[in-house]
Design a protein around this motif. Structure first.
Motif, mmCIF file in Angstrom:
data_model
loop_
_atom_site.group_PDB
_atom_site.id
_atom_site.type_symbol
_atom_site.label_atom_id
_atom_site.label_comp_id
_atom_site.label_asym_id
_atom_site.label_seq_id
_atom_site.Cartn_x
_atom_site.Cartn_y
_atom_site.Cartn_z
ATOM 1 N N MET A 81 -14.239 35.079 36.528
ATOM 2 C CA MET A 81 -13.462 36.283 36.812
ATOM 3 C C MET A 81 -13.385 36.509 38.307
ATOM 4 O O MET A 81 -14.348 36.313 39.009
ATOM 5 C CB MET A 81 -14.123 37.486 36.140
ATOM 6 N N ASP A 90 -15.018 38.083 31.249
ATOM 7 C CA ASP A 90 -15.161 36.870 32.059
ATOM 8 C C ASP A 90 -13.949 35.953 31.941
ATOM 9 O O ASP A 90 -13.651 35.200 32.852
ATOM 10 C CB ASP A 90 -16.411 36.098 31.645
ATOM 11 N N ASP A 108 -17.491 30.756 33.389
ATOM 12 C CA ASP A 108 -16.891 31.873 32.644
ATOM 13 C C ASP A 108 -16.622 31.499 31.182
ATOM 14 O O ASP A 108 -16.589 32.369 30.319
ATOM 15 C CB ASP A 108 -15.595 32.346 33.313
ATOM 16 N N THR A 120 -22.470 38.000 30.307
ATOM 17 C CA THR A 120 -21.565 37.697 31.414
ATOM 18 C C THR A 120 -22.275 36.690 32.307
ATOM 19 O O THR A 120 -23.424 36.335 32.045
ATOM 20 C CB THR A 120 -21.175 38.984 32.193
ATOM 21 N N ASP A 121 -21.600 36.212 33.349
ATOM 22 C CA ASP A 121 -22.300 35.353 34.312
ATOM 23 C C ASP A 121 -22.387 36.091 35.644
ATOM 24 O O ASP A 121 -21.514 36.889 35.991
ATOM 25 C CB ASP A 121 -21.634 33.981 34.461
ATOM 26 N N THR A 130 -21.933 36.349 39.299
ATOM 27 C CA THR A 130 -21.205 35.670 40.370
ATOM 28 C C THR A 130 -20.994 36.633 41.541
ATOM 29 O O THR A 130 -21.971 37.179 42.049
ATOM 30 C CB THR A 130 -19.898 35.040 39.839
HETATM 31 CO CO CO Z 1 -17.687 35.721 35.001
#
Ligand code: CO
Ligand code: CO
Length: 326
Positions: free
Chosen positions: A1, A35, A74, A209-210, A212
């Protein structure tokens, strides 16, 4: 994202019916704001996402490999797996030999091979600064999509990579760290989120989510905003890469960290004991960071014994959509 504001712009256009996307199309399962987008096509749930970054390391092969991993992350954050990708490269023709781009692509293909995905094309354009990333297509079981929201009171919060990548890459760019000292950060940036994703999915993660560009706290806030829960993060439990506290002490802090912290000021509640160093660390933008997800307390056993790095960094409580750092 990408930046939240872009997602918000796309979301607002969609809601006013201005975008080319069909409004309320039943095929679009997840639109802007998560994401990745997820669309149902012929019974398959297709994930689409794009991310492009500037170099975080000097070696072009490694940069390509890291950027590809950052882009496919993502897909893992949605609980899916990448299938195909398109390369996007901004390339200053007067500053670099074409072989540099070839090495970047080789690095990206190396990561995609490890992930079981194929590079099927791409596009490059003349640019003032080198940039590289992937547009990625993946697939996910439509009943097992890991969304950004959905964390439930009583869940625990799990993070699958240590923090501090933004600080270390900044220190490296400013000549404060050697290649050798950067090695652990590079290894983490090359670590796929595939295993974290499949374990989180198998353990019935309620949200994912990740981590970042917005840092741990920015992404944590995105998971709770507008909800009836709070994230309570135990600062002492958050894993940190070596040398990071020292580098923050020396002012090796990317501009994005300060911007993130400023944005979060009225969204995160810091206990009085939390100093500036921790506030900055928790706002540090991560390139190819770990997954941040919530699972029921009982599901932690699914992770014990698995060869995956993970830390329990807090819990989910009834609340009003804020992040509390203790
Ligand atoms: Co993400
Ligand atoms: Co992204």
């Amino acid at each position: 994202m990408g930046p939240a504001d872009l997602e918000e712009i796309i979301g607002s256009l969609r809601h006013s019916g201005e975008s080319s996307g069909e409004k309320d199309s039943p095929a679009v399962l997840i639109g802007p704001g998560d994401d990745a987008g997820v669309t149902l096509i012929g019974g398959s749930a297709i994930i689409e996402t794009v991310d492009v970054i500037t170099p975080v390391v000097n070696d072009p092969f490694t940069f390509g490999a890291v950027s590809a991993n950052n882009s496919i992350s993502d897909v893992y954050a949605m609980g899916g797996r990448p299938v195909t990708a398109l390369a996007i490269a901004g390339f200053p023709l007067c500053d670099y030999e074409p072989v540099v781009l070839k090495e970047i692509i080789r690095g990206a293909v190396h990561t995609l091979d490890r992930a079981g995905a194929r590079l099927v094309g791409g596009h490059s354009f003349d640019d003032l600064e080198l940039k590289f990333g992937l547009s990625v297509t993946g697939i996910v079981d439509k009943d097992r999509i890991l969304r950004m929201s959905g964390a439930a009171a009583g869940d625990v919060i799990v993070l699958s990579k240590p923090l501090g990548i933004g600080v270390l890459t900044t220190a490296f760019k400013r000549g404060r760290l050697s290649e050798e000292e950067m090695r652990p950060a590079i290894e983490w940036m090359l670590t796929l989120n595939d295993k974290a994703s499949s374990l989180a999915s198998a353990a019935g993660a309620t949200a994912c989510t990740d981590v970042t560009g917005f840092g741990l706290l920015g992404h944590a806030y995105n998971m709770v905003r507008g909800s009836a829960v709070d994230f309570v993060i135990e600062s002492a439990a958050v894993p940190v890469l070596g040398l990071v506290p020292e580098m923050i002490g020396e002012g090796m802090v990317p501009g994005g960290t300060h911007r993130n912290l400023k944005y979060l000021q009225d969204k995160v509640v810091f206990s009085p004991g939390i100093g500036d160093e921790k506030k900055l660390l928790f706002s540090d933008p991560q390139t190819s960071g770990g997954l941040l997800f919530t699972i029921s307390r009982d599901s932690i056993k699914n992770f014990e014994g698995a060869s995956l790095f993970f830390s329990l960094i807090g819990r989910v409580e009834k609340g009003s959509g804020s992040v509390v750092v203790k």
